[in-house]
Design a protein around this motif. Structure first.
Motif, PDB file in Angstrom:
ATOM      1  N   TRP A 117       0.859  -1.189   0.000  1.00  9.20           N
ATOM      2  CA  TRP A 117       0.000   0.000   0.000  1.00  9.20           C
ATOM      3  C   TRP A 117       0.891   1.233   0.000  1.00  9.20           C
ATOM      4  CZ3 TRP A 117      -5.116  -0.023   3.214  1.00  9.20           C
ATOM      5  CH2 TRP A 117      -5.929   1.019   2.787  1.00  9.20           C
ATOM      6  N   LEU A 118       1.014   1.888  -1.155  1.00  8.16           N
ATOM      7  CA  LEU A 118       1.745   3.145  -1.254  1.00  8.16           C
ATOM      8  C   LEU A 118       0.806   4.265  -0.837  1.00  8.16           C
ATOM      9  CD1 LEU A 118       3.449   2.543  -4.719  1.00  8.16           C
ATOM     10  CD2 LEU A 118       4.460   2.238  -2.460  1.00  8.16           C
ATOM     11  N   THR A 119       1.129   4.959   0.243  1.00  7.32           N
ATOM     12  CA  THR A 119       0.198   5.926   0.806  1.00  7.32           C
ATOM     13  C   THR A 119       0.923   7.033   1.547  1.00  7.32           C
ATOM     14  OG1 THR A 119      -1.545   6.216   2.484  1.00  7.32           O
ATOM     15  CG2 THR A 119      -0.060   4.368   2.766  1.00  7.32           C
ATOM     16  N   ALA A 120       0.336   8.219   1.512  1.00  8.50           N
ATOM     17  CA  ALA A 120       0.895   9.352   2.258  1.00  8.50           C
ATOM     18  C   ALA A 120       0.748   9.154   3.754  1.00  8.50           C
ATOM     19  CB  ALA A 120       0.206  10.652   1.836  1.00  8.50           C
ATOM     20  N   ALA A 121      -0.171   8.264   4.170  1.00  9.07           N
ATOM     21  CA  ALA A 121      -0.372   8.029   5.600  1.00  9.07           C
ATOM     22  C   ALA A 121       0.847   7.382   6.245  1.00  9.07           C
ATOM     23  CB  ALA A 121      -1.606   7.145   5.818  1.00  9.07           C
ATOM     24  N   ALA A 122       1.728   6.761   5.440  1.00 12.65           N
ATOM     25  CA  ALA A 122       2.923   6.112   5.983  1.00 12.65           C
ATOM     26  C   ALA A 122       4.124   7.050   6.011  1.00 12.65           C
ATOM     27  CB  ALA A 122       3.254   4.860   5.170  1.00 12.65           C
ATOM     28  N   CYS A 123       3.930   8.288   5.578  1.00  8.99           N
ATOM     29  CA  CYS A 123       5.033   9.254   5.553  1.00  8.99           C
ATOM     30  C   CYS A 123       5.158   9.952   6.902  1.00  8.99           C
ATOM     31  CB  CYS A 123       4.799  10.290   4.460  1.00  8.99           C
ATOM     32  SG  CYS A 123       4.720   9.590   2.799  1.00  8.99           S
ATOM     33  N   PRO A 124       6.336  10.503   7.199  1.00  8.23           N
ATOM     34  CA  PRO A 124       6.485  11.274   8.434  1.00  8.23           C
ATOM     35  C   PRO A 124       5.441  12.374   8.497  1.00  8.23           C
ATOM     36  CG  PRO A 124       8.616  10.916   7.408  1.00  8.23           C
ATOM     37  CD  PRO A 124       7.584  10.415   6.442  1.00  8.23           C
ATOM     38  N   LEU A 125       4.946  12.620   9.702  1.00  2.00           N
ATOM     39  CA  LEU A 125       3.892  13.611   9.884  1.00  2.00           C
ATOM     40  C   LEU A 125       4.341  14.988   9.419  1.00  2.00           C
ATOM     41  CD1 LEU A 125       2.320  12.845  13.343  1.00  2.00           C
ATOM     42  CD2 LEU A 125       1.186  12.809  11.135  1.00  2.00           C
ATOM     43  N   LYS A 126       3.430  15.665   8.782  1.00  7.98           N
ATOM     44  CA  LYS A 126       3.682  17.049   8.394  1.00  7.98           C
ATOM     45  C   LYS A 126       2.736  17.951   9.168  1.00  7.98           C
ATOM     46  CE  LYS A 126       5.476  16.489   3.747  1.00  7.98           C
ATOM     47  NZ  LYS A 126       5.284  16.845   2.320  1.00  7.98           N
ATOM     48  N   SER A 127       3.287  18.956   9.782  1.00  6.73           N
ATOM     49  CA  SER A 127       2.446  19.920  10.479  1.00  6.73           C
ATOM     50  C   SER A 127       2.338  21.177   9.623  1.00  6.73           C
ATOM     51  CB  SER A 127       3.032  20.253  11.856  1.00  6.73           C
ATOM     52  OG  SER A 127       4.309  20.831  11.712  1.00  6.73           O
ATOM     53  N   ASN A 128       1.386  21.994   9.966  1.00  8.75           N
ATOM     54  CA  ASN A 128       1.182  23.223   9.228  1.00  8.75           C
ATOM     55  C   ASN A 128       0.791  24.315  10.212  1.00  8.75           C
ATOM     56  OD1 ASN A 128       1.072  24.911   7.071  1.00  8.75           O
ATOM     57  ND2 ASN A 128      -0.861  24.144   6.257  1.00  8.75           N
ATOM     58  N   VAL A 129       1.256  25.528   9.980  1.00  6.90           N
ATOM     59  CA  VAL A 129       0.959  26.659  10.857  1.00  6.90           C
ATOM     60  C   VAL A 129       0.476  27.820  10.000  1.00  6.90           C
ATOM     61  CG1 VAL A 129       1.842  28.250  12.589  1.00  6.90           C
ATOM     62  CG2 VAL A 129       2.738  25.929  12.487  1.00  6.90           C
ATOM     63  N   GLN A 130      -0.683  28.403  10.369  1.00  2.90           N
ATOM     64  CA  GLN A 130      -1.203  29.562   9.667  1.00  2.90           C
ATOM     65  C   GLN A 130      -1.803  30.540  10.679  1.00  2.90           C
ATOM     66  OE1 GLN A 130      -2.831  26.675   6.286  1.00  2.90           O
ATOM     67  NE2 GLN A 130      -3.574  28.742   6.000  1.00  2.90           N
ATOM     68  N   ASN A 131      -2.004  31.753  10.226  1.00  2.26           N
ATOM     69  CA  ASN A 131      -2.519  32.799  11.098  1.00  2.26           C
ATOM     70  C   ASN A 131      -4.028  32.935  10.932  1.00  2.26           C
ATOM     71  OD1 ASN A 131      -2.531  34.856  12.934  1.00  2.26           O
ATOM     72  ND2 ASN A 131      -0.997  36.101  11.879  1.00  2.26           N
ATOM     73  N   ASN A 132      -4.621  33.858  11.707  1.00  2.00           N
ATOM     74  CA  ASN A 132      -6.049  34.188  11.636  1.00  2.00           C
ATOM     75  C   ASN A 132      -6.954  33.028  12.032  1.00  2.00           C
ATOM     76  OD1 ASN A 132      -5.480  36.813  10.692  1.00  2.00           O
ATOM     77  ND2 ASN A 132      -5.264  36.045   8.605  1.00  2.00           N
ATOM     78  N   CYS A 133      -6.439  32.136  12.876  1.00  2.00           N
ATOM     79  CA  CYS A 133      -7.222  31.009  13.376  1.00  2.00           C
ATOM     80  C   CYS A 133      -7.703  30.095  12.254  1.00  2.00           C
ATOM     81  CB  CYS A 133      -8.414  31.492  14.208  1.00  2.00           C
ATOM     82  SG  CYS A 133      -7.955  31.864  15.914  1.00  2.00           S
ATOM     83  N   LYS A 134      -6.935  30.035  11.178  1.00  2.00           N
ATOM     84  CA  LYS A 134      -7.230  29.121  10.080  1.00  2.00           C
ATOM     85  C   LYS A 134      -5.970  28.331   9.755  1.00  2.00           C
ATOM     86  CE  LYS A 134     -10.616  32.204   7.860  1.00  2.00           C
ATOM     87  NZ  LYS A 134     -10.973  32.928   6.610  1.00  2.00           N
ATOM     88  N   VAL A 135      -6.170  27.084   9.323  1.00  2.00           N
ATOM     89  CA  VAL A 135      -5.032  26.257   8.942  1.00  2.00           C
ATOM     90  C   VAL A 135      -5.531  25.144   8.028  1.00  2.00           C
ATOM     91  CG1 VAL A 135      -5.169  24.600  10.864  1.00  2.00           C
ATOM     92  CG2 VAL A 135      -2.944  25.109   9.820  1.00  2.00           C
ATOM     93  N   THR A 136      -4.678  24.692   7.131  1.00  2.14           N
ATOM     94  CA  THR A 136      -5.056  23.613   6.223  1.00  2.14           C
ATOM     95  C   THR A 136      -4.313  22.334   6.576  1.00  2.14           C
ATOM     96  OG1 THR A 136      -3.348  24.315   4.664  1.00  2.14           O
ATOM     97  CG2 THR A 136      -5.575  25.131   4.289  1.00  2.14           C
ATOM     98  N   ASN A 137      -4.954  21.223   6.324  1.00  4.70           N
ATOM     99  CA  ASN A 137      -4.303  19.921   6.420  1.00  4.70           C
ATOM    100  C   ASN A 137      -3.336  19.817   5.246  1.00  4.70           C
ATOM    101  OD1 ASN A 137      -3.569  17.216   6.129  1.00  4.70           O
ATOM    102  ND2 ASN A 137      -5.522  16.466   6.879  1.00  4.70           N
ATOM    103  N   PRO A 138      -2.018  19.678   5.486  1.00  5.17           N
ATOM    104  CA  PRO A 138      -1.053  19.697   4.382  1.00  5.17           C
ATOM    105  C   PRO A 138      -1.196  18.519   3.432  1.00  5.17           C
ATOM    106  CG  PRO A 138       0.023  19.061   6.431  1.00  5.17           C
ATOM    107  CD  PRO A 138      -1.363  19.497   6.798  1.00  5.17           C
ATOM    108  N   LEU A 139      -1.870  17.452   3.855  1.00  4.10           N
ATOM    109  CA  LEU A 139      -2.043  16.293   2.985  1.00  4.10           C
ATOM    110  C   LEU A 139      -3.279  16.408   2.110  1.00  4.10           C
ATOM    111  CD1 LEU A 139      -1.065  13.286   5.263  1.00  4.10           C
ATOM    112  CD2 LEU A 139       0.252  14.295   3.411  1.00  4.10           C
TER     113      LEU A 139
END
Length: 709
Positions: A117-139
């Motif tokens: 199963w080739l999947t992004a779920a097996a990759c090292p976790l990616k975090s994301n930081v944004q302003n204005n109380c909004k943020v996107t899931n990087p995946l």
């Protein structure tokens, strides 16, 4: 690195074609199986009308040799009526595969199943930081917005244990009793303490949204520290928008508060729907066309404006579009010249197959009244046509009938797979390309596994093995003086799998698989029992044949009843394109019960060419266009609302961002969208009359390069 855990893997139904017939494998990873599968089943095989358990959950995810592995055991009985079916799933990191599916790699004696199963779920976790109380899931690109939690009066939390009242604000300009800008204010009697200044820097990490309020008052226990407050926002769809923060802990030594907040705003809505359709025994899967982060754009050809008239996605709603407010849940959104965007196609809408026209289509309905006929609502229909090539294509608006918009989409996704295997090459008709492994067959390869070595041949017998041993073996395992064939050169099979963008080479018909116990454990021979060494199953001390599962039974006391093994060893090679790897070399990916082995091979050999011949002869005349082929740049010209970048016989250099290395023609629209119109390896050169044509097969038009007068 932190990695996603087993509970992060999507728990929903997956399928894949079983090789050779119409069976399907239904995989459920830490999820509940559906009613037609046996109870507690984690992997369920549909064979005609019968559903068979291939294993149950007994343990969590583990890591082996850098690969995540799940193993399910205790399925239904194998054909030998002794062992029980089991399944191994190996998860390999691929950041581009957000919603991928597993691939069946080996099936041993209809008893042992192995999936990759080739999947992004097996990759090292990616975090994301944004302003204005909004943020996107990087995946996935999903946008989280906590601004609805704003409350002018703030929130009050009572800390009964410490006899304090806590006043806090979220995502709002704080007007706190402790002063302007304070996000958390403690009231201890008449004293007020700043426990952290408000911050709108929202962090996404491992499905949790986090805010941190720092720079509070000095900590009494340690004046070098300051009060800090941590907020964790967790998904709970039933919490309602009126949910409240909860104080989980307060550390007096560091003056830190930990708050948790269950809210539906932290939930990422997953609208899972079927994105495939069957045509007889063939499954046509449209999921590669799903836009995970953006959208497809389509234009009304009768209009001259530069702004897209339609935004489209399939099998899931549109993702957020900058400066365009399409209605929630819309999959087809029309942007009129004046007024707000209109929903003309709503989810759910699944693919259908029209047997009369032999076409795949998706019909969308909406609840938006038609502007020309109030008795009807707007609707949309996308018809998919086969167009072979490596690009996925894009929708095009071709007609409007009353209140229905008709789109056409030319794409290779709906083309039947056609693979022609000859010698050491395989031609994929969808890609218009022949993969040739002959250059690898002239080399000897050896892969280590502990003290053992696999000797590997590509389209040839394994080299450097003792003469007369491992006869006709393409893969031979050498362990001391013991040799074992893991596949016969005469039973070679090649295939190209579009889902994984990988060339698969398999050898079957090797030596007999080694003996395993009824519980699927490998017997170890020779083993020692009562001072005697045995190299086969024995009856001593038991009513049925048994073996040890370590080399010393007297010491370890580990054993099992022997199963009836009739299968033969096999091997699988997964070739992946890597321009920087040269020929590369095979790397051991997995071993299954000493019966099946899988290798991964990153190599330049399976990469489409980046340069093509620029000189050819036709009708006794020589045409040499090498002078027009740029080594460092590209030809660029503008037409209406687009810029075109083109090169002859090789890739576009210095092209726009988003124009891949294998592209020879790219178009950039006024809105910034980049489209691939031709790939280097699909180039065809021809002369028609006095006009010379350069025609990449993916190109949607013929590009006149040179007029010969």
């Amino acid at each position: 690195f932190e990695h996603t855990t087993s509970t992060d893997i999507i728990a929903r139904e997956h399928w894949c074609d079983r090789q050779g017939n119409n069976a399907k494998h239904y995989l459920f990873v830490f999820g509940e199986t559906v009613g037609f599968c046996p109870p507690d089943t984690a992997v369920c095989l549909k064979n005609e009308s019968k559903y068979v358990s291939l294993g149950e959950v007994v343990e969590g995810l583990r890591r082996e040799n850098g690969v995540f592995v799940l193993k399910y055991i205790n399925g239904e009985k194998c054909p030998d009526q002794i062992r029980r079916k089991s399944t191994i799933i190996r998860f390999l990191c691929d950041e581009n595969r957000v919603d991928s599916k597993p691939e069946l790699i080996t099936e041993i004696e209809e008893c042992e199943y192995t999936f990759l199963w080739l999947t992004a779920a097996a990759c090292p976790l990616k975090s994301n930081v944004q302003n204005n109380c909004k943020v996107t899931n990087p995946l996935t690109g999903h946008l989280f917005d906590l601004n609805p939690l704003k409350r002018q009066s703030g929130y009050t939390v009572h800390d009964i244990r410490n006899q304090r009242t806590i006043q806090l604000h979220v995502c709002d300009e704080a007007k706190s009793p402790c002063g302007s800008g304070v996000g958390v204010c403690l009231a201890v009697g008449q004293q007020q303490i700043n426990a952290g200044r408000l911050s709108k820097m929202l962090t996404y990490e491992n499905k949790v949204l986090k805010l941190v309020y720092r720079d509070g008052d000095p900590c009494p226990a340690n004046p070098t520290l300051k009060y800090t407050s941590y907020f964790s926002f967790l998904c709970r769809t039933t919490a309602g928008l009126g949910s409240q923060p909860v104080l989980d802990a307060f550390d007096e030594t560091t003056c830190t508060h930990d708050f948790s907040w269950h809210t539906p705003l932290a939930c990422e809505e997953e609208m899972v729907m079927e994105c495939s359709v069957t045509n007889g025994s063939t499954i046509i899967d449209l999921s590669p066309l799903i836009h995970r982060t953006g959208s497809y754009e389509a234009f009304d050809e009768d209009m001259t404006n530069l702004v897209p008239d339609f935004y489209i996605n399939i099998c899931q709603p549109l993702n957020p579009i900058k400066d365009v407010s399409c209605p929630p849940g819309a999959a087809v959104c029309m942007v009129p010249v004046t007024g707000s965007p209109v929903d003309i196609g709503h989810i759910p809408a699944t693919p259908k197959f029209n047997s009369a026209t032999n076409e795949v289509y998706i019909a969308y309905n909406s609840s938006t009244p038609c502007s020309t006929n109030n008795a009807l609502n707007f609707s949309s229909r996308i018809i998919f046509h086969c167009n072979r090539g490596t690009g996925l294509g894009k929708p095009k608006m071709v007609h409007k009938l009353d209140c229905e918009y008709l789109f056409e989409w030319s794409t290779p996704v709906v083309c039947p797979d056609e693979v022609d295997v000859s010698g050491c090459s395989v031609t994929d008709e969808r890609l218009h390309y022949t993969f040739n492994l002959s250059s690898l067959s002239r080399q000897s390869h050896k892969v280590s596994s502990g003290s053992r070595n696999y000797h590997v041949g590509v389209c040839s017998s394994a080299a450097d093995v003792p003469q007369g041993r491992c006869k006709d073996a393409a893969v031979c395992l050498v362990s001391g003086k013991r040799l074992a064939s893991f596949g016969n050169i005469k039973e070679m099979k090649m295939d190209y799998r579009h889902q994984d963008e990988a060339l698969i080479l398999q050898y079957k018909g090797g030596d007999r698989c080694p003996t395993v116990t009824e519980m699927g454990e490998l017997c170890v021979f020779p083993f020692q029992y009562n001072g005697v060494r045995y190299d086969k199953c024995i009856l001593r001390g038991q009513e049925r044949p048994w073996c040890a599962t370590t080399d010393n039974f007297q010491r370890d006391k580990k054993w099992g009843f022997c199963g009836n093994v009739t299968g033969h060893r096999e091997s699988t090679f997964i070739f992946k394109c890597d321009d920087s790897a040269g020929n590369g070399s095979p790397q051991l990916l997995s071993e299954t019960l000493d019966c099946a082995v899988t290798f991964e091979w990153k190599t330049q050999v399976v990469c489409p060419p980046r340069k093509m011949e620029c000189k050819f002869i036709q009708q006794h005349k020589t045409y040499d266009l090498r002078v027009l082929s740029s080594l460092t740049g590209s030809w660029m010209f503008a037409d209406k609302d687009s810029f075109y970048y083109m090169n002859l016989c090789q890739r576009v250099h210095e092209g726009p961002s988003g124009c891949p290395e294998q592209a020879s023609v790219c178009r950039k629209s006024h809105s910034g969208t980049v489209q691939v119109l031709g790939l280097v390896h699909t180039q065809m050169l021809n002369v028609m009359g006095i006009v010379f044509f350069f025609e990449p097969l993916l190109c949607q038009f013929l590009m006149v390069v040179c007029m010969l007068f």
